[in-house]
Scaffold this active site. Structure first.
Site, short mmCIF file in Angstrom:
data_model
loop_
_atom_site.label_atom_id
_atom_site.label_comp_id
_atom_site.label_asym_id
_atom_site.label_seq_id
_atom_site.Cartn_x
_atom_site.Cartn_y
_atom_site.Cartn_z
N SER A 1 0.81 -1.22 0.00
CA SER A 1 0.00 0.00 0.00
C SER A 1 0.84 1.28 0.00
O SER A 1 0.31 2.36 0.20
CB SER A 1 -0.93 0.02 1.23
OG SER A 1 -0.18 0.06 2.42
N LYS B 1 -6.32 3.44 8.73
CA LYS B 1 -5.42 4.44 8.15
C LYS B 1 -6.03 5.84 8.23
O LYS B 1 -5.34 6.81 8.57
CB LYS B 1 -5.11 4.07 6.71
CG LYS B 1 -4.26 2.82 6.58
CD LYS B 1 -4.07 2.41 5.12
CE LYS B 1 -3.21 1.15 5.02
NZ LYS B 1 -3.04 0.72 3.62
#
Length: 805
Positions: free
Chosen positions: A711, A754
Site C-alpha cells: 500500500s 489508516k
C-alpha cells in the site's frame, strides 16, 4: 532431727510461702525460692539456726507474699540444705516436722510470726480403731480402681498406728482442692479428720469407677471398630483372591446405570462403544494396567452431557439489548451478529433447526483490545449459555483438539470435548481464541482438524480419537477471533464469515472510557464515584498522548494506574474526601506521555511524504524520506522493509522515470548536475539525466521496526518525484495506495485504521484509491469523514498533481 531439738513453742520463726504444693509433716521436699521475702526468710532461719514454717498460698492469690494471701497454718520444719542456682533462684531442701498455726503476725520482710504447734484433741481409742479400719478398707478399694496408692504406701498405712501420720499420708496421696486439704490439715479432732477422709475417698472411689467404666466402654468400642476393620480388610483380600470385588461391582453397576440413563440421547454408535468398554472393564482383572486406562475412559465419556441443552430460546432482541449494553459503537459488527442469530431464531421457530440451520461460523477479526472476546461473552450472556474459551495461540499438536488415542499414557479427550464436559451442556458458546496463531509442526496441522470442527457439513459427526465415536457439534455456537486473517489458511478462511472489529476513533474511546472503563476500574479498586473523577480534558489527553493502540486495553491500564494512586492517596490522607484528576495534575498520576502519532509538519519539505500504514495495533502515519546523491542512478532502501515494499519502491522508481521521459513530470534543468563542458558550452541536458546522474536513498523511520505490505506505492512515487524535481510536498496531505508499472492506483486494505490515524495526526487531505472511495467510505466513522478531505485517485499523475507544490 526432732522438734524438741529447737526452742519450745510458741516461737517466733520466719514464714516461707509455697504456691504450688501442699506440704505435710513427714515430707522431705525441695523448694525453689525466687521471691525476695522467701529468700530472706530462708536466710534468717539458717542464720539463726531456727525452724521455718511453709504456708500454702490461698486459691487465686498465688504470688502474694503477705499475711492476707496465705492460709494461717502450715508445716513447721527445718532447712537441711541451701543451694544458689545460676538463674538467681535459691533451692532449699525442707524437712517437715509438725503441723503449725500462726498465732500472731510479727514482720512483713521477711514474713515472721509467732507460731504454735497444732495439737490433737483427746479421742476414744476403740472408736478411732473402728474408723481406722473403715478408712483402710476404703483405701484398699480405691487402690484397686486407681493408681493413687503404690504397694509400699499401702503397706505403710496398714502397719502404722499413729492416727495423724496415717491421715497425712492418705491426704497427700489423693487429689484434694487446696481449701479442702487445708480444712483437713488444720482439723484438731482426729475422729472428725478420719470421717472427712472417708467421705473424700468414697467420692474418689465413685469417680474412679465411673472413669474406669467409661474407659472400658471406649476401649471395647475401639476394639470392635478395629476388629470390624481387620475383618473387612481380610474379606476384601479373600474376595480379591477369589476374583470377587464388591466395591468394583458397585462401580461397574453405577457406570451401567449412567449409560442407560443417557441411552436415548446418544447415538447408537456411542452407546455400543461405551457398553463394550464397560463389559470389557468388568471382565478385566482390577490390578492390570489396562484397567486404570479403561476406568479413566469411562469416567470421561459418562461425564459428557448427552441430551442437556440450554432451556432459553433464541431471542434476537435479548442479543441486541446485551450487545448495546456492553459495547459502545461497533454498529456494523453488532448488526451482523443480530442478523446471524435472527436466521437461527427463524429456523428454530419453523422447526428447521436440525436440517437446515447450518450457518457460517463467525470470526471477529481486528486489532488487540477492540472487544472481540467481550462480544462473545455478551452473546453467551444474552443466550444464557455457558461460555467455553479455547486458546489456540501456539497450538501445534493435532491431539490437543482431536484427542489422544487411548494407547498413549496420559491420554485424554481433545479440548473441544473437554469444553463440552466443563460446560455441562451440549450447546455452549465456544470461543476459539487467536485462530490466526495456530502453528504447524511434526505433530500435524491443527488447522485441518479445525476444518472439520467448523464445517457445518461435517461437525455433526466429529470424531474424537479418545472417545472412538462421533459426537454432534452442530448445536455449539462457534465464535473465532483473530488479529490478522491473512495468516489463516485459505480453506479455513472459506468456512468462516469475518466480522471486522476495527479501530476506535478518539471520540469513541472517550465515550467507552466514560461509560464503561472508568466505572469498572473504580469498582475493581474499591473506589466510589464520589471519591475519584477524571475531567473530560484530562481523559482526552490520556487517549491522545498516553496510549498507542487500536482498542482500549492500554487506556484501561492508564485509568487503573490513576485509580491505584488515588486509592493510596485516600488511605494516606484520610482528610481527603475526593480526588479530581485534571490537566494540571495529570502528570502526578501518570508518567511521561507516549505520543501515538506524530502530527503533520507545518512546513512543506522536499522528499518527505506522509504515508498511511496498517499495523496490528491500528493505523499509523509513516513519513517516507528520500534524498539524492551524485551517482549512477542506483536505488538504496532502508528502514527494515519487507520484500513487497522493496518491490513497490522499484516499481515507483520505474514509473517516475517513465513520467520524466514522457515529460509528464517536468524537470527543471537547474536541478540536473552538469559536466564542466556542458556548463561552458551551454549544452542542453535531457531531463532523463536527472535519474541517471543521481543515486536515490529511500528511508522509512523507525529503522528497527519491520515494515511490509502492498500500500506504499504512490507514497514512494511521490517522494521520488519530489526529490528528483526538487518540488516540495504538501505537509498536510497523506496518502495510501499501491501502484502498477503503468501508473494505475490499486485498492488497499485497512482503510478505516489508516484514515483514523490521519485524523489523529491532524492531516487535512488524504488521497486514497478510487475503488476504496466507492466501496469502503460507508464504514468510516462520520467524525473522521467530516474532518478529512478525502480525494479518490486512479492514476499516479493525479497523486502528484494533488501533493506536489
Amino acid at each position: 532431727m526432732k522438734l524438741s531439738d529447737y526452742n519450745a513453742f510458741p516461737a517466733t520463726i520466719p514464714i516461707i510461702v509455697e504456691d504450688e504444693i501442699f506440704l505435710y509433716p513427714f515430707m522431705i521436699s525441695p523448694i525453689f525460692l525466687s521471691d525476695d521475702k522467701n529468700i530472706n526468710a530462708a536466710a534468717k532461719a539458717l542464720d539463726e539456726n531456727s525452724l521455718v514454717m511453709v504456708c500454702p498460698a490461698k486459691e487465686g492469690k498465688e504470688g502474694g507474699r503477705d499475711f492476707d494471701s496465705i492460709y494461717p497454718a502450715g508445716v513447721i520444719g527445718s532447712i537441711m540444705r541451701k543451694v544458689s542456682l545460676p538463674d538467681g533462684r535459691i533451692k532449699i531442701l525442707f524437712q517437715g516436722l509438725a503441723r503449725g498455726k500462726i498465732i500472731q503476725k510479727i514482720g512483713e520482710n521477711p514474713l515472721t510470726a509467732l507460731v504454735d504447734v497444732i495439737t490433737s484433741k483427746p479421742y476414744n481409742e476403740i472408736k478411732l480403731e473402728a474408723l481406722l479400719e473403715v478408712l483402710r478398707e476404703k483405701v484398699r478399694t480405691l487402690a484397686n480402681v486407681s493408681s493413687y496408692f503404690p504397694p509400699d504406701l499401702l503397706k505403710t498405712i496398714e502397719e502404722n498406728h499413729e492416727p495423724n501420720r496415717i491421715a497425712d499420708l492418705i491426704s497427700s496421696s489423693i487429689k484434694l482442692k487446696k481449701s479442702d486439704a487445708y480444712e483437713l490439715f488444720t482439723e484438731e479432732d482426729v475422729e472428725q479428720r478420719f470421717m472427712m477422709l472417708i467421705d473424700y475417698i468414697t467420692e474418689e472411689i465413685e469417680a474412679s469407677k465411673l472413669q474406669r467404666e467409661i474407659k472400658t466402654k471406649v476401649h471395647s468400642r475401639i476394639e470392635k471398630i478395629n476388629k470390624e476393620y481387620f475383618l473387612k480388610e481380610q474379606l476384601k483380600q479373600i474376595q480379591k483372591e477369589l476374583g470377587v470385588d464388591t466395591q468394583r461391582e458397585e462401580e461397574i453397576e453405577e457406570y451401567r446405570r449412567k449409560l442407560e440413563s443417557k441411552k436415548r440421547y446418544m447415538s447408537e454408535e456411542a452407546y455400543k462403544e461405551i457398553k463394550k468398554q464397560i463389559d470389557r472393564y468388568a471382565r478385566m482383572h482390577p490390578e492390570s494396567a489396562d484397567a486404570n486406562v479403561l476406568q479413566n475412559y469411562l469416567e470421561w465419556v459418562l461425564e459428557i452431557p448427552f441430551g442437556k441443552y440450554s432451556k432459553k430460546k433464541l431471542d434476537i432482541n435479548a442479543v441486541k439489548k446485551e450487545l448495546d449494553k456492553d459495547h459502545y459503537s461497533l454498529e456494523k459488527p453488532k448488526e451482523r451478529i443480530v442478523e446471524y442469530f435472527a436466521v437461527k431464531e427463524l429456523l428454530e421457530l419453523r422447526g428447521l433447526k436440525k436440517s437446515e440451520g447450518k450457518g457460517a461460523i463467525l470470526c471477529f477479526a481486528g486489532p488487540p483490545g477492540v472487544g472481540k472476546t467481550s462480544l462473545a461473552n455478551s452473546i453467551a450472556k444474552a443466550l444464557k449459555r455457558p461460555l467455553v474459551r479455547i486458546a489456540l495461540g501456539g497450538l501445534e499438536d493435532v491431539s490437543e483438539l482431536r484427542g489422544h488415542r487411548r494407547t498413549y499414557i496420559g491420554a485424554m479427550p481433545g479440548r473441544i470435548v473437554q469444553g463440552i464436559i466443563d460446560a455441562k451442556e451440549m450447546d455452549p458458546v465456544m470461543v476459539l481464541d487467536e485462530i490466526d496463531k495456530v502453528g504447524r509442526s511434526f505433530r500435524g496441522d491443527p488447522t485441518s482438524v479445525l476444518l472439520e470442527i467448523l464445517d457445518p457439513e461435517q461437525n455433526t459427526h466429529f470424531r474424537d480419537y479418545y472417545l472412538n465415536f462421533s459426537i454432534d457439534l452442530s448445536n455449539i455456537i462457534f465464535i473465532a477471533t483473530a488479529n490478522d486473517i491473512s495468516t489463516i489458511p485459505a480453506p479455513l478462511r472459506d468456512r468462516m464469515e469475518f466480522i471486522f472489529v476495527s479501530s476506535y476513533t478518539p471520540q469513541e474511546k472517550f465515550e467507552i472510557a466514560k461509560r464503561y472503563l472508568i466505572p469498572q476500574e473504580l469498582k475493581k479498586h474499591g473506589l466510589k464515584r464520589s471519591e475519584l473523577s477524571i475531567s473530560d480534558a484530562a481523559l482526552q489527553v490520556i487517549i491522545e498522548k498516553y496510549t498507542r493502540e487500536a482498542g482500549v486495553r492500554n487506556l484501561r491500564r492508564r485509568i487503573a494506574d490513576i485509580a491505584r494512586k488515588a486509592a493510596k492517596e485516600l488511605l494516606e490522607n484520610p482528610e481527603i474526601k475526593k480526588i479530581s484528576v485534571t490537566l494540571k495534575n495529570l502528570d502526578k498520576y501518570l508518567e511521561k506521555p507516549v505520543f501515538e502519532i506524530e502530527t503533520a509538519d507545518k512546513v512543506p519539505q522536499v522528499g518527505v511524504v506522509n504515508g498511511l500504514a496498517w499495523t496490528a495495533v491500528g493505523g499509523d502515519v509513516l513519513k517516507i524520506e528520500a534524498i539524492k546523491i551524485k551517482g549512477k542512478g542506483m536505488l538504496q532502501l532502508t528502514g527494515s522493509l519487507g520484500e513487497v515494499m522493496k518491490e513497490s519502491a522499484r516499481i515507483a522508481l520505474s514509473v517516475v522515470k517513465v513520467m520524466i521521459d514522457q515529460r509528464k513530470l517536468p524537470i527543471d534543468e537547474s536541478v540536473i548536475p552538469k559536466t564542466s563542458k556542458e556548463r561552458d558550452e551551454g549544452i542542453k541536458v535531457d531531463p532523463s539525466e536527472v535519474y541517471r546522474r543521481y543515486d536515490l536513498h529511500l528511508h522509512i523511520p523507525e529503522g528497527a521496526t519491520p515494515k511490509d505490505g502492498p500500500s506504499a506505492g504512490i507514497t514512494m512515487a511521490t517522494a521520488i518525484s519530489s526529490i528528483l524535481s526538487e518540488r516540495k510536498v504538501r505537509s498536510d496531505i497523506a496518502m495510501t495506495g499501491e501502484l502498477t508499472l503503468t501508473g494505475r492506483v490499486l485498492p488497499i486494505g485497512g482503510l478505516k485504521e489508516k484514515l483514523i490515524a490521519a485524523y489523529k495526526a491532524k492531516i487535512k487531505k488524504v488521497l486514497i484509491p478510487k475503488k476504496n472511495y466507492d466501496r469502503d467510505l460507508d464504514d468510516i466513522p462520520k467524525e473522521v469523514v467530516d474532518a478529512l478531505e478525502i480525494i479518490p485517485v486512479t492514476r499516479v499523475e493525479e497523486v502528484l498533481k494533488e501533493s506536489l507544490l
